[in-house]
Design a protein around this motif. Structure first.
Motif, PDB file in Angstrom:
ATOM      1  N   THR A  31       0.820  -1.036  -0.041  1.00  0.00           N
ATOM      2  CA  THR A  31      -0.107  -0.022  -0.004  1.00  0.00           C
ATOM      3  C   THR A  31       1.030   1.138   0.065  1.00  0.00           C
ATOM      4  OG1 THR A  31      -1.717  -1.015   1.243  1.00  0.00           O
ATOM      5  CG2 THR A  31      -1.706   1.295   1.343  1.00  0.00           C
ATOM      6  N   LEU A  33       0.524   5.533   0.196  1.00  0.00           N
ATOM      7  CA  LEU A  33      -0.326   6.551   0.569  1.00  0.00           C
ATOM      8  C   LEU A  33       0.485   7.974   0.563  1.00  0.00           C
ATOM      9  CD1 LEU A  33      -1.203   4.861   4.009  1.00  0.00           C
ATOM     10  CD2 LEU A  33      -2.907   5.018   2.122  1.00  0.00           C
ATOM     11  N   TYR A  35      -0.056  11.916   1.804  1.00  0.00           N
ATOM     12  CA  TYR A  35      -0.739  12.801   2.795  1.00  0.00           C
ATOM     13  C   TYR A  35      -0.195  14.226   2.509  1.00  0.00           C
ATOM     14  CZ  TYR A  35      -2.811   9.514   6.121  1.00  0.00           C
ATOM     15  OH  TYR A  35      -3.630   8.304   6.746  1.00  0.00           O
ATOM     16  N   GLN A  37       0.262  17.959   4.777  1.00  0.00           N
ATOM     17  CA  GLN A  37      -0.050  18.819   5.973  1.00  0.00           C
ATOM     18  C   GLN A  37       0.240  20.219   5.616  1.00  0.00           C
ATOM     19  OE1 GLN A  37       3.179  18.173   8.637  1.00  0.00           O
ATOM     20  NE2 GLN A  37       1.939  18.541  10.662  1.00  0.00           N
ATOM     21  N   PRO A  43      -1.688  16.104   9.259  1.00  0.00           N
ATOM     22  CA  PRO A  43      -1.692  15.602   7.767  1.00  0.00           C
ATOM     23  C   PRO A  43      -2.996  15.064   7.506  1.00  0.00           C
ATOM     24  CG  PRO A  43       0.019  14.591   8.982  1.00  0.00           C
ATOM     25  CD  PRO A  43      -0.848  15.273  10.011  1.00  0.00           C
ATOM     26  N   LEU A  45      -5.155  12.676   4.175  1.00  0.00           N
ATOM     27  CA  LEU A  45      -5.030  11.678   3.529  1.00  0.00           C
ATOM     28  C   LEU A  45      -5.343  12.033   2.010  1.00  0.00           C
ATOM     29  CD1 LEU A  45      -4.143   8.976   2.483  1.00  0.00           C
ATOM     30  CD2 LEU A  45      -6.358   8.309   2.554  1.00  0.00           C
ATOM     31  N   ILE A  86       3.364  20.518   3.513  1.00  0.00           N
ATOM     32  CA  ILE A  86       4.457  19.093   3.405  1.00  0.00           C
ATOM     33  C   ILE A  86       3.612  18.004   2.903  1.00  0.00           C
ATOM     34  CG2 ILE A  86       6.120  17.841   4.591  1.00  0.00           C
ATOM     35  CD1 ILE A  86       6.256  20.218   6.901  1.00  0.00           C
ATOM     36  N   PHE A  88       3.812  14.113   2.479  1.00  0.00           N
ATOM     37  CA  PHE A  88       4.474  12.861   2.926  1.00  0.00           C
ATOM     38  C   PHE A  88       3.755  11.638   2.245  1.00  0.00           C
ATOM     39  CE2 PHE A  88       6.320  14.408   6.803  1.00  0.00           C
ATOM     40  CZ  PHE A  88       5.392  15.440   7.188  1.00  0.00           C
ATOM     41  N   ARG A  92       2.685   0.805   3.590  1.00  0.00           N
ATOM     42  CA  ARG A  92       2.318  -0.404   4.411  1.00  0.00           C
ATOM     43  C   ARG A  92       2.934  -1.517   3.542  1.00  0.00           C
ATOM     44  NH1 ARG A  92      -1.605  -0.953   8.607  1.00  0.00           N
ATOM     45  NH2 ARG A  92      -2.640   1.081   7.648  1.00  0.00           N
ATOM     46  N   LYS A  98       2.184  -1.485  10.538  1.00  0.00           N
ATOM     47  CA  LYS A  98       1.690  -0.106  10.688  1.00  0.00           C
ATOM     48  C   LYS A  98       2.246   0.826   9.351  1.00  0.00           C
ATOM     49  CE  LYS A  98      -0.265  -1.288  14.060  1.00  0.00           C
ATOM     50  NZ  LYS A  98      -0.567  -2.740  13.349  1.00  0.00           N
ATOM     51  N   ILE A  99       1.717   1.898   9.407  1.00  0.00           N
ATOM     52  CA  ILE A  99       2.063   2.776   8.299  1.00  0.00           C
ATOM     53  C   ILE A  99       3.336   3.398   8.560  1.00  0.00           C
ATOM     54  CG2 ILE A  99       1.528   4.795   7.118  1.00  0.00           C
ATOM     55  CD1 ILE A  99      -1.369   4.190   7.562  1.00  0.00           C
ATOM     56  N   PHE A 101       6.141   6.405   7.547  1.00  0.00           N
ATOM     57  CA  PHE A 101       5.770   7.835   6.840  1.00  0.00           C
ATOM     58  C   PHE A 101       7.391   8.136   6.383  1.00  0.00           C
ATOM     59  CE2 PHE A 101       1.777   9.695   7.558  1.00  0.00           C
ATOM     60  CZ  PHE A 101       1.091   8.902   8.397  1.00  0.00           C
ATOM     61  N   GLY A 102       7.470   8.676   5.198  1.00  0.00           N
ATOM     62  CA  GLY A 102       8.537   9.354   4.641  1.00  0.00           C
ATOM     63  C   GLY A 102       8.810  10.852   5.641  1.00  0.00           C
ATOM     64  N   LYS A 103       9.852  11.275   5.064  1.00  0.00           N
ATOM     65  CA  LYS A 103      10.237  12.741   5.923  1.00  0.00           C
ATOM     66  C   LYS A 103       9.503  13.824   5.147  1.00  0.00           C
ATOM     67  CE  LYS A 103      14.599  10.606   7.630  1.00  0.00           C
ATOM     68  NZ  LYS A 103      16.105  11.112   7.733  1.00  0.00           N
TER      69      LYS A 103
ATOM     70  N   MET B  41      12.280  14.595  10.162  1.00  0.00           N
ATOM     71  CA  MET B  41      12.139  13.135  10.513  1.00  0.00           C
ATOM     72  C   MET B  41      10.849  12.570  10.343  1.00  0.00           C
ATOM     73  SD  MET B  41      15.021  12.295  12.007  1.00  0.00           S
ATOM     74  CE  MET B  41      14.561  10.704  12.974  1.00  0.00           C
ATOM     75  N   GLY B  42      10.178  13.501   9.740  1.00  0.00           N
ATOM     76  CA  GLY B  42       8.581  12.970   9.484  1.00  0.00           C
ATOM     77  C   GLY B  42       8.012  12.538  10.679  1.00  0.00           C
ATOM     78  N   LEU B  43       6.872  11.743  10.365  1.00  0.00           N
ATOM     79  CA  LEU B  43       6.039  11.140  11.611  1.00  0.00           C
ATOM     80  C   LEU B  43       6.509   9.980  12.134  1.00  0.00           C
ATOM     81  CD1 LEU B  43       2.770  12.403   9.875  1.00  0.00           C
ATOM     82  CD2 LEU B  43       3.426  13.042  12.036  1.00  0.00           C
ATOM     83  N   PHE B 104      -6.232  12.981  11.477  1.00  0.00           N
ATOM     84  CA  PHE B 104      -5.363  13.589  12.640  1.00  0.00           C
ATOM     85  C   PHE B 104      -5.733  14.899  13.384  1.00  0.00           C
ATOM     86  CE2 PHE B 104      -1.033  11.629  11.939  1.00  0.00           C
ATOM     87  CZ  PHE B 104      -1.329  10.963  10.804  1.00  0.00           C
TER      88      PHE B 104
END
Lengths: 111, 113
Positions: A31, A33, A35, A37, A43, A45, A86, A88, A92, A98-99, A101-103, B41-43, B104
């Motif tokens: 998966t 995704l 997002y 922010q 964030p 989706l 931002i 993201f 998964r 768990k998901i 996230f990238g930076k 660092m992201g989340l 969120f």
């Protein structure tokens, strides 16, 4: 732990330009995704992708699930000021994981 | 519907102090999560819960505890705050059958001096 590599880290573009960003991993994801922010908020989706090769749009946004299942791409067409924020990628590996996230890619739009 | 709300919005602590962050959701979601966001660092997932009375560790659980006594609330506790816990904390929630669509909250900015 597993990491997602997003590029670029930041972008400065003119209003009206198209935007491309990507996300890669050393492992296969089932998966992908995307997002967004907005400044000062949590964030939200934008797009979810579930099959290799899948191309999905949400208004001016288009995302693709890479054929290798190790990458994903997000394109924004004809950028507008509210696109600032931002972006993201997240993924998964398996349904019960768990998901991750990238930076993030920070998008700036010049007037 | 208010969605996901977090209190407080801002907090400054001294090293060694304790505090609790509160997350509430009115969407009847089964899953709830606590993340921290640091520059560059992201989340990162701290703890999560798949239902009332259950909690589990995420990627960075050390120094934090959580409780889910009611379905709509998820509390994050810092027993003895450290400067490394300076961060923006986000709570999120989702349905069991749609775990990818996480909603969120607006975040809590915590500074530990």
């Amino acid at each position: 732990g597993q990491q997602l590599n997003q590029s670029p880290q930041s972008m400065f573009i003119q209003e009206g330009e198209d935007v491309s960003m990507n996300c890669t991993s050393s492992s296969i994801f089932n998966t992908w995704l995307w997002y967004k922010q907005d400044p000062g908020e949590g964030p939200v989706l934008l797009i979810a992708l579930y099959k290799a090769g899948e191309l999905t749009s949400n208004g001016r946004l288009t995302a693709q699930f890479g054929i290798t299942r190790k990458d994903s791409f997000l394109n924004i067409s004809a950028s507008i000021p509210s696109d600032v924020g931002i972006y993201f990628c997240a993924g998964r590996m398996n349904r019960d994981d768990k998901i991750i996230f990238g930076k993030g890619t920070r998008l700036h739009i010049l007037p | 519907n208010a969605g996901v709300t977090q209190t407080p919005k801002f907090r400054v602590l001294k090293t060694g102090q304790s505090m609790t962050l509160l997350c509430a959701q009115d969407m009847n979601h089964e899953y709830m999560y606590w993340y921290r966001q640091d520059p560059g660092m992201g989340l990162r997932l701290i703890h999560y819960s798949v239902g009332e009375g259950t909690t589990a560790k995420g990627e960075v659980p050390d120094g934090y505890n959580v409780s889910r006594l009611k379905k709509q609330n998820f509390l994050l506790g810092l027993e003895s705050a450290a400067p490394s816990q300076t961060s923006v904390y986000f709570c999120a929630s989702s349905y069991t059958n749609r775990p990818n669509e996480q909603f969120f909250g607006p975040g809590t900015r915590l500074t530990v001096l």
